[in-house]
Enzyme design. Structure first.
Site, PDB file in Angstrom:
ATOM      1  N   GLY A   1      -8.703   2.176   1.898  1.00 30.76           N
ATOM      2  CA  GLY A   1      -7.878   1.561   2.934  1.00 30.76           C
ATOM      3  C   GLY A   1      -6.499   2.191   2.956  1.00 30.76           C
TER       4      GLY A   1
ATOM      5  N   ASN B   1     -10.801   3.682   5.914  1.00 29.69           N
ATOM      6  CA  ASN B   1     -10.706   2.532   6.806  1.00 29.69           C
ATOM      7  C   ASN B   1      -9.243   2.409   7.232  1.00 29.69           C
ATOM      8  OD1 ASN B   1     -10.780   0.110   8.112  1.00 29.69           O
ATOM      9  ND2 ASN B   1     -11.324  -1.121   6.320  1.00 29.69           N
TER      10      ASN B   1
ATOM     11  N   SER C   1      -8.292  -0.791  -3.547  1.00 32.02           N
ATOM     12  CA  SER C   1      -7.163  -0.115  -4.204  1.00 32.02           C
ATOM     13  C   SER C   1      -7.512   1.265  -4.763  1.00 32.02           C
ATOM     14  CB  SER C   1      -6.559  -1.006  -5.289  1.00 32.02           C
ATOM     15  OG  SER C   1      -5.986  -2.160  -4.697  1.00 32.02           O
TER      16      SER C   1
ATOM     17  N   GLY D   1      -6.244  -4.015  -1.301  1.00 35.72           N
ATOM     18  CA  GLY D   1      -4.820  -4.023  -0.962  1.00 35.72           C
ATOM     19  C   GLY D   1      -3.932  -4.612  -2.039  1.00 35.72           C
TER      20      GLY D   1
ATOM     21  N   LYS E   1      -7.994   0.658   9.536  1.00 31.08           N
ATOM     22  CA  LYS E   1      -7.667  -0.710   9.979  1.00 31.08           C
ATOM     23  C   LYS E   1      -6.835  -0.698  11.269  1.00 31.08           C
ATOM     24  CE  LYS E   1      -8.176  -2.293   5.264  1.00 31.08           C
ATOM     25  NZ  LYS E   1      -7.901  -3.266   4.245  1.00 31.08           N
TER      26      LYS E   1
ATOM     27  N   HIS F   1     -16.784  -6.446   6.726  1.00 28.62           N
ATOM     28  CA  HIS F   1     -15.600  -6.283   5.876  1.00 28.62           C
ATOM     29  C   HIS F   1     -15.018  -7.666   5.540  1.00 28.62           C
ATOM     30  CE1 HIS F   1     -11.580  -5.188   4.541  1.00 28.62           C
ATOM     31  NE2 HIS F   1     -12.074  -3.985   4.295  1.00 28.62           N
TER      32      HIS F   1
ATOM     33  N   GLU G   1     -16.833  -4.198  -2.568  1.00 32.11           N
ATOM     34  CA  GLU G   1     -15.382  -4.347  -2.491  1.00 32.11           C
ATOM     35  C   GLU G   1     -14.982  -5.726  -3.020  1.00 32.11           C
ATOM     36  OE1 GLU G   1     -13.324  -1.730   0.513  1.00 32.11           O
ATOM     37  OE2 GLU G   1     -14.155  -3.301   1.727  1.00 32.11           O
TER      38      GLU G   1
HETATM   39  P1  PGA Z   1      -7.478  -0.823   0.093  1.00 35.68           P
HETATM   40  O1  PGA Z   1      -8.471  -1.369   1.213  1.00 35.68           O
HETATM   41  O2  PGA Z   1      -7.919   0.575  -0.270  1.00 35.68           O
HETATM   42  O3  PGA Z   1      -6.127  -0.845   0.753  1.00 35.68           O
HETATM   43  O4  PGA Z   1      -7.566  -1.741  -1.053  1.00 35.68           O
HETATM   44  C1  PGA Z   1      -9.850  -1.178   1.110  1.00 35.68           C
HETATM   45  C2  PGA Z   1     -10.557  -1.866   2.253  1.00 35.68           C
HETATM   46  O5  PGA Z   1     -10.028  -2.853   2.796  1.00 35.68           O
HETATM   47  O6  PGA Z   1     -11.658  -1.466   2.640  1.00 35.68           O
END
Ligand code: PGA
Length: 239
Positions: free
Chosen positions: A221, A9, A200, A163, A11, A88, A157
């Protein structure tokens, strides 16, 4: 890890020049359609026609109409986009998307034959109050109602893990995946739902996450933005 899928993702990250670099660095190195890259939608055409699959980060539920700025499932399909992320937590939070809206999107996208990654997860407060199962149950029952479940992938998630560099522990991920699969089986009479984990995921923890039998893949992400980290994740998860 034969059947695991890896979804990136991206983003709102990267400018056009970063995209060219990323494509060069990943070109010919991702040889499987079990990897799904979801770039910012204006960049999607650069990612098409590779061995990996391409997804869109959101879709509208209508297939025609006048909603400025939106993309329809049929339009996505016509571009060769076979996956979509729906619901999401960032869309739920910043765009106030509720389960009714998410359900409309899931029904429409899955009807169009798009593999729809439906994101669910609890907040830290809900987890502390031992409400995780209740929250996930509500999201699943509402979001999946009337959808073509052959085209659904659930992304568990936990919101607090996104994040944050704090990953959910493996026992809890495993238990939650079992809970989701059982619920979909009992409530929707559907036996085959795939559950992936997001929050993460990085090149260091991917080995342990990939070992969780009930987990069918990962949604990545921030670690998918760095091509070398992302390639390491793929190497472990898809080997
Ligand atoms: P992250 O994001 O891997 O940075 O935690 C995952 C997501 O938002 O799908």
């Amino acid at each position: 890890m034969e059947n695991k899928i890896v979804v990136a993702n991206l983003k709102m990250n990267m400018l056009k020049s970063d995209i060219s670099k990323y494509l060069k660095e990943t070109k010919n190195l991702i040889n499987t359609n079990r990897v799904v890259i979801c770039p910012t939608s204006i960049y999607i055409p650069y990612f098409l026609n590779q061995k990996y699959s391409v997804g869109i980060q959101d879709l509208h539920y209508d297939n025609d109409g006048i909603c400025t700025g939106e993309v329809t499932p049929k339009q996505a399909k016509s571009m060769g986009i076979n996956f979509a992320i729906i619901g999401h937590s960032e869309r739920r939070k910043y765009f106030e998307e509720n389960d009714d809206l998410i359900n409309k999107k899931v029904v429409s996208a899955t009807k169009e034959g798009i593999k729809t990654i439906v994101c669910i997860g609890e907040t830290k407060e809900e987890r502390n109050m031992l409400k995780t199962a209740k929250v996930l149950r509500k999201q699943l029952i509402k979001d999946l109602n009337g959808a073509n479940l052959d085209n659904v992938i659930i992304a568990y998630e936990p919101i607090w893990a996104i994040g944050s560099n704090i990953i959910c522990n493996e026992t809890d991920i495993s238990k939650t995946a079992i809970y989701i699969k059982q619920l979909v089986k009992n409530y929707f009479n559907y036996n085959n739902i795939k559950v992936i984990y997001g929050g993460s995921v990085n090149e260091e923890n991917i080995k342990d996450i990939s070992k969780i039998e009930e987990i069918d893949g990962v949604l990545v992400g921030s670690s998918s933005i760095d091509s070398s980290k992302f390639l390491k994740i793929i190497e472990v998860a898809c080997s």
